[in-house]
Scaffold this active site. Structure first.
Site, PDB file in Angstrom:
ATOM      1  N   ASP A  58       0.763  -1.297  -0.341  1.00 27.79           N
ATOM      2  CA  ASP A  58       0.065  -0.284  -0.071  1.00 27.79           C
ATOM      3  C   ASP A  58       1.187   1.690   0.114  1.00 27.79           C
ATOM      4  O   ASP A  58       1.705   1.236  -0.497  1.00 27.79           O
ATOM      5  CB  ASP A  58      -0.910   0.156   1.383  1.00 27.79           C
ATOM      6  CG  ASP A  58      -2.218   0.613   0.819  1.00 27.79           C
ATOM      7  OD1 ASP A  58      -2.136   2.033   0.711  1.00 27.79           O
ATOM      8  OD2 ASP A  58      -3.227  -0.644   1.183  1.00 27.79           O
ATOM      9  N   HIS A  89      -3.761   5.856   3.054  1.00 27.17           N
ATOM     10  CA  HIS A  89      -4.593   4.401   2.604  1.00 27.17           C
ATOM     11  C   HIS A  89      -3.968   3.498   3.435  1.00 27.17           C
ATOM     12  O   HIS A  89      -4.664   2.301   3.740  1.00 27.17           O
ATOM     13  CB  HIS A  89      -4.436   4.400   1.513  1.00 27.17           C
ATOM     14  CG  HIS A  89      -5.442   3.900   0.895  1.00 27.17           C
ATOM     15  ND1 HIS A  89      -5.403   2.491   0.567  1.00 27.17           N
ATOM     16  CD2 HIS A  89      -7.246   3.769   0.186  1.00 27.17           C
ATOM     17  CE1 HIS A  89      -6.325   1.787  -0.038  1.00 27.17           C
ATOM     18  NE2 HIS A  89      -7.453   2.436  -0.231  1.00 27.17           N
ATOM     19  N   SER A 255     -12.128  -1.000  -0.961  1.00 27.78           N
ATOM     20  CA  SER A 255     -10.293  -1.290  -0.533  1.00 27.78           C
ATOM     21  C   SER A 255     -10.063  -1.661   0.993  1.00 27.78           C
ATOM     22  O   SER A 255      -9.273  -1.977   1.882  1.00 27.78           O
ATOM     23  CB  SER A 255      -9.193  -0.459  -1.340  1.00 27.78           C
ATOM     24  OG  SER A 255      -9.662   0.257  -0.776  1.00 27.78           O
TER      25      SER A 255
END
Length: 884
Positions: A58, A89, A255
């Protein structure tokens, strides 16, 4: 690969203190997603993800983040000089998996976190970065890997093959299915791979989240059928997770759903003693535990929810006593279970149809490699089950951990009038080499249960054949979007299949009483006497010369209806749509337009029909039905006595790819012909220059009403009085010179993308059994059709729904026109008019006797030559069998 995220921050407020408090109370209850799955029950048993190595690919994570107990290692694979997450994120994903803050608990707080920074702060990444990071993950023996990323390119082979290598090394990969919902055919890679656990998103009411991508997978099209994806779904809306530095926030997206499942997987891995994990746990056994334990949701179909909502405790019970085995997913195909088994439950089987293909996945928990021991077998429960004939195609080698088992199902001819249910099961035996310390191979019998609806063969007029064979999508080539108004999604990658972006149209046709079959092989591979209409929508491929000749004969002499929905094609616009791809370091230019108009014009040339290269936009109405024409093309050739409808549109050919089209601007509009209808011998033809009104992807208004009127005409010769008004009838033909018709690009190697150019003409396993492996009807490679054991010989000249007498003979094949031919010679080789028109279909009084006389003379001469040749060759038998 790039982010496919459309996550939003959600802010909640109330109109009064009481409603605000109540709202917050509900959100606090919902936000603890770990409690909804019962993770605390496993925590109380002492399972917290200890000694499980979790790789998070990520945007990185900060080393001193207070929400994590066990950040083992951070690595950076980007061109930025930092290990920290400055986007948020990666931190959020890690928090859902292993966070320990009371406000945003993760599933497995003792999991060892390995943060792989593969995205920059600007959300940029490259395949090469992933390859390097994947290699390192293999080298340090990761247990689980989460990818909350995805992209449409399942033919990025370096990436795909490295994912195979990852799972082959016993790393369980979990990945988000994509945020391109509610559109179908939008599965992202690598979640669409069978060795990866692909995760979709749901809300707290167990409804599929609008953003969650839908199946089917499109790898196997055109000759097969896609697999069921996602594998499972999990909560993916308003989930609590960790912020960059401290505190919690809510996000939504697949996600987010992906780390929910990754956290569940880490927790499940930790229930197996560390010294036995590699013997029991692998990508296949974990997927078996998840899909077999999942709770099926009421409402969504299997291409929306997969096996259903993940159930941690049920999967826990399965893994506790798990013994290595193989299984089939899904294990049940029940036509009576609607809507879950959509689209299969929407259309029953019947005799004479194209094979119905169901493509299941073999999960082999016995070993990374496996083999099918013997051909699969069909075991009907009752005598009626013998009316079903199944041909199987399957993986020769099951690797890594997974393979496919495809059922090609047809009802035998003796079942043409049968109505009822057929039940039974398919079994297949799988084996893997002995595990370490074992002496014998591991074997397992997989079972797939079938329950199928069967109806009598429908009338010809209600049967539609959808051409899938001539559709090209991205990947492998840059096939552009059909609507040039769509600037944020330039690739045509949704499958262009009845069950992906045309699924709403499919449902409409079924509701209208039509039966729709899919043709994934050339036109020579279907018997036209069985079908009312051949439907060609948004096609990008070329055509074999044999296809052009056969279609001409099918329409004129066999009475096949032809309905064509075209798209834009403009050379200047294609050049303007060029872009530079940073990943491949190359310029990409569309290999064709929205449709391959030059090829389509070749196909329609025998009928005197051609499309042009204008790009038309605008609104119009027919009989009170409002429609939008979105980047469609115009008709530039059409025979006399046909019916043409023209409307004033803007021509955006000059600006279509470089600036937005102002539909309501002061630009001049000109009448352009867009719809044509024509009687052609025994058959009927309808052509329309735009397909966006049938395609669910970026539709503004639908034209299903027009499609129904067209099918009434092409299939049943029902002529709508508005479409066939005298004002629309052509007294003179439309005609455009050859040198003004759209031309092919000369700088494109079409063999890289085409199933026609540079390929052999052959009927594949998605056509009728009797022509498999041949060139098709009347064009067989061998001397006769392949007949399956116990299969009655079919009259290929008539078919089940034939409406013609048995004395009707076939026309001879037609020769390809040359540039030197007159205008008339580009039609049928019969009689011609001076003007561009459909030729006379009945010969004059002198032609028939002349043909009969010539034919008789040729026949007598042939018999004499054969007799004379036999006398000369009687002493030698060599080569005779070959000649026969």
């Amino acid at each position: 690969m790039s982010f496919s995220e459309k996550e939003k921050h959600f802010h909640h407020s109330g109109l009064s203190n009481s409603s605000l408090n109540w709202s917050r109370h509900l959100l606090m209850q919902r936000s603890q997603v770990t409690s909804l799955f019962g993770a605390d029950a496993l925590w109380r048993k002492g399972y917290t993800g200890a000694k499980v190595k979790m790789a998070i690919f990520d945007t990185g994570i900060r080393a001193d983040h207070p929400h994590f107990r066990n950040i083992k290692e951070r690595t950076n694979w980007t061109n930025e000089d930092t290990l920290n997450d400055n986007l948020g994120h990666g931190t959020f994903v890690a928090g859902v998996i292993a966070g320990e803050d009371a406000e945003c608990l993760g599933f497995a707080p003792d999991t060892e976190i390995y943060a792989f920074r593969v995205f920059t702060d600007a959300q940029v990444s490259y395949t090469s970065w992933f390859l390097d990071a994947f290699n390192y993950a293999i080298a340090i023996n990761m247990d689980v890997l989460n990818l909350s990323i995805g992209g449409p390119d399942y033919l990025d082979l370096p990436f795909v093959e490295k994912v195979w290598e990852i799972t082959a090394n016993n790393i369980i990969m979990v990945s988000a299915i994509g945020n391109d919902g509610p559109l179908y055919g939008t599965l992202n890679n690598p979640a669409d791979q069978s060795d990866v656990i692909g995760v979709g998103g749901i809300d707290y009411s167990d409804h599929i989240a609008s953003f969650s991508s839908r199946g089917m997978s499109t790898w196997e099209i055109p000759h097969g059928y896609g697999r069921v994806k996602p594998d499972i779904v999990a909560y993916g809306r308003e989930i609590m997770g960790s912020k960059i530095s401290t505190g919690c926030k809510q996000l939504s997206g697949t996600s987010v759903a992906s780390p929910v499942v990754a956290g569940v997987v880490c927790l499940l891995v930790s229930i197996i003693p560390e010294n036995k994990r590699k013997e029991i746990l692998n990508p296949a056994s974990m997927k078996q535990a998840l899909v077999e334990g999942a709770a099926k949701l009421v409402g969504p179909n299997m291409y929306e929810q997969g096996a259903g909502r993940v159930d941690l405790l049920e999967s826990f019970e399965i893994l506790k006593s798990y013994q290595p085995r193989a299984s089939i997913f899904p294990s049940i195909l029940d036509y009576t279970n609607c809507p879950y088994t959509w689209p299969f439950c929407r259309q029953a089987l019947y005799s004479g149809a194209m094979p119905v293909i169901f493509n299941a996945t073999i999960l082999n928990g016995m070993g990374v490699i496996g083999y099918v021991q013997s051909p699969p077998t069909w075991h009907p429960s009752t005598e009626e089950g013998n009316l079903l004939r199944i041909h199987f195609t399957y993986s020769e080698v099951i690797w890594p951990w997974t393979g496919y088992l495809a059922l090609h199902m047809q009802i035998k001819e003796e079942g043409a009038h049968f109505s009822g249910v057929i039940e039974g099961n398919v079994t297949v035996r799988v084996y893997s080499p002995p595990a370490q310390g074992e002496k014998t191979a591991r074997t397992s019998t997989c079972v797939l249960q079938l329950k199928l609806n069967v109806v009598p063969t429908p009338p010809r007029s209600k049967r539609i054949l959808w051409d899938q064979f001539h559709s090209i999508k991205y990947p492998p080539g840059y096939i552009p979007r059909d609507s040039l108004d769509v600037r944020n999604d330039i690739l045509d990658w949704h499958g262009d299949h009845l069950h992906t972006n045309f699924h709403i149209m499919f449902n409409m046709l079924r509701d209208a009483g039509y039966y729709v079959e899919t043709l994934g092989s050339p036109f020579t591979c279907f018997d036209a006497s069985n079908y009312g209409t051949l439907l060609l929508v948004d096609l990008e491929d070329e055509y074999f010369q044999e296809e052009i000749e056969k279609l001409r004969d099918d329409v004129i002499n066999t009475g096949l209806g032809l309905a064509v929905f075209a798209e834009w094609y403009n050379m200047d616009t294609m050049v303007k749509m060029r872009f530079f791809d940073d990943n491949t370091r190359s310029w990409w230019t569309p290999v064709t337009g929205g449709a391959n108009i030059p090829a389509l014009n070749d196909l329609l040339e025998p009928f005197g029909i051609a499309f042009g290269d204008k790009i038309l936009n605008g609104d119009f109405s027919i009989d009170g039905e409002h429609s939008r024409y979105a980047s469609g093309t115009d008709i530039v050739r059409f025979p006399r006595d046909g019916y043409i409808h023209s409307f004033p549109f803007l021509d955006s050919s000059e600006s279509g790819a470089t600036q937005n089209v102002l539909l309501n601007s002061g630009m001049n509009k000109a009448d352009s012909p867009i719809l044509g209808l024509l009687d052609a011998g025994e058959g009927r033809i309808a052509v329309y220059g735009d397909s966006n009104c049938l395609d669910s992807s970026h539709m503004v208004t639908n034209c299903y009403w027009l499609l129904r009127k067209i099918l009434d005409f092409t299939g049943s010769n029902i002529k709508d009085p508005v479409l066939f008004s005298e004002s629309a009838k052509q007294d003179v033909p439309l005609y455009e010179d050859d040198n003004r018709l759209p031309s092919r690009r000369t700088d494109v190697n079409y063999t890289l993308y085409s199933t026609v150019t540079g390929k052999d003409l052959i009927c594949r396993s998605d056509s009728r059994f009797e022509v498999w492996g041949t060139k098709g009807y009347n064009l067989h490679v061998r001397g006769r059709n392949k007949i399956m054991p116990g299969h009655h010989v079919i009259d290929l000249g008539r078919g089940l729904n034939s409406t013609f007498g048995s004395s009707r003979s076939r026309r001879p094949k037609f020769t390809k026109k040359t540039k030197g031919d007159s205008l008339g010679n580009r039609y049928f080789g019969l009689l011609y008019r001076d003007e561009l028109d459909v030729p006379e279909l009945v010969a004059s009084h002198w032609v028939v006797p002349a043909i009969v006389a010539v034919t008789g003379f040729v026949l007598i001469l042939s018999i004499w030559r054969i007799h004379h040749k036999r006398r000369r060759q009687r002493r030698s038998a060599s080569g005779r069998l070959a000649n026969l």
